[in-house]
Design a protein around this motif. Sequence first.
Motif, short mmCIF file in Angstrom:
data_model
loop_
_atom_site.label_atom_id
_atom_site.label_comp_id
_atom_site.label_asym_id
_atom_site.label_seq_id
_atom_site.Cartn_x
_atom_site.Cartn_y
_atom_site.Cartn_z
N ASP A 119 0.91 -1.14 -0.25
CA ASP A 119 0.04 0.05 0.03
C ASP A 119 0.71 1.25 -0.01
O ASP A 119 0.47 2.27 -0.62
N TYR A 130 -5.12 0.08 -14.89
CA TYR A 130 -6.55 -0.50 -14.94
C TYR A 130 -7.31 -0.01 -15.91
O TYR A 130 -7.23 0.95 -16.35
N THR A 153 -0.43 -6.75 -9.61
CA THR A 153 -1.10 -6.65 -8.21
C THR A 153 -1.67 -7.81 -7.97
O THR A 153 -1.89 -9.06 -8.59
N TRP A 155 -4.60 -7.88 -6.68
CA TRP A 155 -6.19 -7.72 -6.72
C TRP A 155 -6.61 -8.14 -8.11
O TRP A 155 -6.16 -7.68 -9.18
N ARG A 157 -9.85 -7.53 -8.85
CA ARG A 157 -10.41 -6.23 -9.31
C ARG A 157 -10.69 -5.24 -8.16
O ARG A 157 -10.62 -5.79 -6.94
N MET A 158 -11.18 -4.02 -8.42
CA MET A 158 -11.42 -3.07 -7.50
C MET A 158 -12.73 -2.42 -7.74
O MET A 158 -13.12 -2.20 -8.90
N TYR A 174 -11.67 -4.29 -2.36
CA TYR A 174 -10.87 -4.98 -2.97
C TYR A 174 -11.34 -6.41 -3.08
O TYR A 174 -11.66 -7.12 -2.30
N PHE A 175 -11.07 -7.00 -4.20
CA PHE A 175 -11.46 -8.46 -4.38
C PHE A 175 -10.22 -9.18 -5.08
O PHE A 175 -9.30 -8.83 -5.89
N ASN A 176 -10.08 -10.39 -4.66
CA ASN A 176 -8.65 -11.35 -4.73
C ASN A 176 -8.89 -11.81 -6.09
O ASN A 176 -9.92 -11.68 -6.70
N GLU A 177 -8.15 -12.68 -6.54
CA GLU A 177 -8.01 -13.17 -7.79
C GLU A 177 -9.10 -14.30 -8.10
O GLU A 177 -9.48 -14.70 -9.13
N ASP A 179 -12.13 -13.74 -7.04
CA ASP A 179 -13.13 -12.68 -6.86
C ASP A 179 -14.04 -12.74 -5.59
O ASP A 179 -15.29 -12.46 -5.75
N ALA A 182 -12.06 -9.14 -0.29
CA ALA A 182 -10.81 -9.25 0.43
C ALA A 182 -10.88 -8.27 1.68
O ALA A 182 -10.51 -8.39 2.93
#
Length: 239
Positions: A119, A130, A153, A155, A157-158, A174-177, A179, A182
């Motif tokens: 971060d 993105y 990254t 993530w 997606r965000m 924030y979404f992990n791979e 989906d 997170a």
Amino acid sequence: MLSVLAACSLLTLPAQAEPTAEALLEHLDQLYQQDSAQATLRMEIINPDYERTLRLESWSLGMDYSLVRVLEPARDRGVSTLKRENEMWNYLPRVNRTVRVPPSMMMGSWMGSDFTNDDLMRDTSWAEEYDVSMTTTDSTHELTLVPREQTVTVWGRMEISVDRDSLLPLEQRYFNERDELARVMTFSDVRDFGGLSLPARLTLEPADKEDQRTTVIYESLAFDVDLTPDFFSLQNLRR
């Protein structure tokens, strides 16, 4: 503080015009930054095992340079983190040691908080990394960010909810791979900082951990301060 953390308004938009997804993302990309900034802030860390509060001072120059120093509590005073372009170091005054943060530690916790080293290290713009799409409700713009093929990254997606009137962020998800959600960042307590209205309180909560959160509260925030890249040196890190 955090690069989570240059232009703070959509000056090129005609009056009453709705922003495009790309213009709105560029606007959000640069909040709290400007060309240079100095801040004092409080970080409140709460989890089931302990609670602690840090007071911090931070300086930043664009997206390439930042320095964060702990002011309180006394036992942590002087602990500092320096970012210069693609490199990052921590200084530990108790042992008078400077430690370079390796790539393998970028997702590690910063000072026991829910913020990560990554971060603090964000050095590229969301607009460049993105693809973005937008839907609009009566009160918000809803942005969805999907990383481009070359983007590095964790993530998948965000999603960012933006107030339609003020164009300030309300919530970032924030979404992990896989989906899966997170973590969630909420923005509140809008204050005036040198003529700019910005959320002064940022709260980050992991989606899979109950009763755990980290809140950053800006006490002061000044833009266009007199800083050069030389300020962000290993020598100044250790002061």
